[in-house]
Design an enzyme around this catalytic site. Structure first.
Site, mmCIF file in Angstrom:
data_model
loop_
_atom_site.group_PDB
_atom_site.id
_atom_site.type_symbol
_atom_site.label_atom_id
_atom_site.label_comp_id
_atom_site.label_asym_id
_atom_site.label_seq_id
_atom_site.Cartn_x
_atom_site.Cartn_y
_atom_site.Cartn_z
ATOM 1 N N LYS A 75 0.859 -1.195 0.000
ATOM 2 C CA LYS A 75 0.000 0.000 0.000
ATOM 3 C C LYS A 75 0.880 1.224 0.000
ATOM 4 C CE LYS A 75 -4.546 0.750 0.473
ATOM 5 N NZ LYS A 75 -5.577 -0.219 0.106
HETATM 6 N N1 GLU Z 1 -7.288 0.016 -3.096
HETATM 7 C C1 GLU Z 1 -8.072 -1.133 -3.408
HETATM 8 C C2 GLU Z 1 -8.136 -2.091 -2.221
HETATM 9 O O1 GLU Z 1 -8.004 -1.692 -1.089
HETATM 10 C C3 GLU Z 1 -7.637 -1.797 -4.705
HETATM 11 C C4 GLU Z 1 -6.243 -2.318 -4.741
HETATM 12 C C5 GLU Z 1 -5.784 -2.783 -6.117
HETATM 13 O O2 GLU Z 1 -6.581 -2.861 -7.034
HETATM 14 O O3 GLU Z 1 -4.592 -3.074 -6.215
HETATM 15 O O4 GLU Z 1 -8.416 -3.254 -2.373
#
Ligand code: GLU
Length: 420
Positions: free
Chosen positions: A108
């Site tokens: 993240k």
């Molecule tokens: N931010 C989204 C999540 O928390 C998508 C992450 C992604 O598609 O890599 O799942």
């Protein structure tokens, strides 16, 4: 409400892990190995504002676990971003990708910037500066970001361009891109679509209710909440309440969602529900207690906590957001027999279609939207059934079963690679 001690995202993530680790008798060594992030990067993101003033933000990219594939997870722009939050969200991604069994690890990123405070030019500058400082650890086979709170397809377009300046153009370095730059049909709605599919499956199995009998409250009217509400209504459910950080709205006969969307998108507005007059206003404190069958927290962490959990009327809670229920509130819901579908299952639709987008970029072939939606449904409902089976075997909650399954898969991958 303001005297509620704030429970951090990291505390919620820790509890999710420890409960499941206990159930599968994970040794202390393995707990440390799985939980500790692979790599944490912190960078300074300076900005000259359009008015000539100077400011800096803190940016992070945390790669939690890559045993099952490239690190995968969104980039969040929010004034609340800090290292602990990004770490908790990165770890959540590790289990999410493992649970739905797509070939990724978890990561993240985030910058502690509040997008509404900046102009588009300033936001572009912040995005490019941040990427120019973390680009070395990104890559289509290394770490693949995506949108999260405060970022969108435009942000991803700047990222693909900035990364391309340093490494050569490669759309597979990021997902959630605009269609014109290699994005996937269905990606924007994907998280909301997943929430809808999981809500209907769990309502059928646990409440014995068909879509038309469901009254649903959705907290958060961003990409996830808005699309989940629209798709649930399309399937015949009644969305009785919606909210965002500016306020909540309730209408027992059902909210006119097209009207609410038009309000948010209106020319000159601040892209929030502020001033929406199609329903009765509800305070943030009262929102969780509106009369409904299903409550979908699709906004921030720790939204359902020990001070508002007793007011929850819903018999099913579907976690559209990441980490929206505190451990104490979770225990209180379980004690009352309220079914909670955990984030790593409920909101996995987004990362599943990110996987399709990444695959399409490698194939250099675009799938149809129907194909994307169909495959999303198959993968997500398979994970839902896997969790139900595990829950039965462990005699646990859905959350514990989901994390036990996911952690088990990460451990297996680590063992195969020869980690310990
Ligand atoms: N931010 C989204 C999540 O928390 C998508 C992450 C992604 O598609 O890599 O799942």
């Amino acid at each position: 409400m303001s005297n509620v001690p704030k429970v951090s995202a990291y505390e919620i993530a820790s509890r999710n892990f420890e409960r499941a680790a206990d159930l599968i008798d994970l040794t202390p060594e393995w707990r440390t190995l799985v939980r500790t992030p692979f790599r944490e990067m912190k960078v300074e993101v300076p900005l000259y504002r359009d008015d000539g003033s100077f400011t800096t933000f803190s940016g992070y990219r945390i790669q939690h676990n890559g045993a099952r594939g490239p690190f995968k997870g969104g980039i969040r722009f929010s004034s609340l971003v800090d290292e602990q939050e990004v770490k908790a969200l990165a770890e959540t991604m590790t289990y999410k990708t493992a649970l739905v069994d797509i070939p990724f690890g978890g990561g993240k990123g985030g910058v502690n910037v509040n997008p509404p405070d900046l102009t588009d030019r300033e936001l572009e500058h912040v995005t490019r500066r941040y990427i120019s400082r973390i680009h070395l650890i990104l890559g289509p086979n290394r770490d693949v970001p995506a949108p999260d709170m405060g970022t969108n397809a435009q942000t991803m377009a700047w990222i693909v361009d900035q990364y391309g300046r340093q490494h050569g153009y490669n759309p597979a370095v990021v997902t959630g891109k605009p269609l014109e730059l290699g994005g996937s049909p269905g990606r924007e709605q994907a998280t909301g679509r997943g929430v809808m599919l999981i809500t209907l499956a769990a309502a059928k199995d646990h409440l014995g209710k068909a879509p038309a009998d469901l009254r649903i409250a959705v907290q958060g009217f961003g990409n996830v909440g808005m699309n989940a509400a629209l798709l649930l209504a399309e399937r015949g459910a009644t969305v009785v309440a919606i909210s965002d950080h500016t306020g909540g709205y309730h209408r027992a006969e059902g909210i006119d969602l097209e009207g609410a969307v038009a309000h948010v998108r209106r020319e000159g507005g601040d892209r929030t529900l502020r001033g929406y007059d199609g329903a009765d206003a509800v305070s943030a404190d009262d929102f969780m207690g509106v009369d409904c069958d299903v409550l979908v927290p699709a906004a921030i962490e720790a939204a359902i906590h020990s001070d508002n959990v007793d007011s929850v009327q819903a018999r099913l809670v579907v976690e559209g957001a990441n980490l929206p229920v505190t451990p104490r509130a979770d225990a209180a819901l379980n004690d009352r027999g309220v079914i909670v579908v955990p984030d790593i299952l409920a909101n996995a639709g987004g990362v599943i279609v990110s996987y399709f987008e990444w695959s399409q970029n490698f194939q250099q072939y675009r799938w149809s939207e129907a194909d994307v939606n169909d495959r999303l449904e198959r993968i997500l409902l398979k994970a839902y059934r896997d969790v139900a089976e595990k829950q039965e075997a462990l005699g646990s909650t859905m959350r514990e079963a989901a994390f036990a399954l996911a952690i088990g898969r990460v451990v297996t991958a680590e063992k195969l690679r020869g980690a310990l």
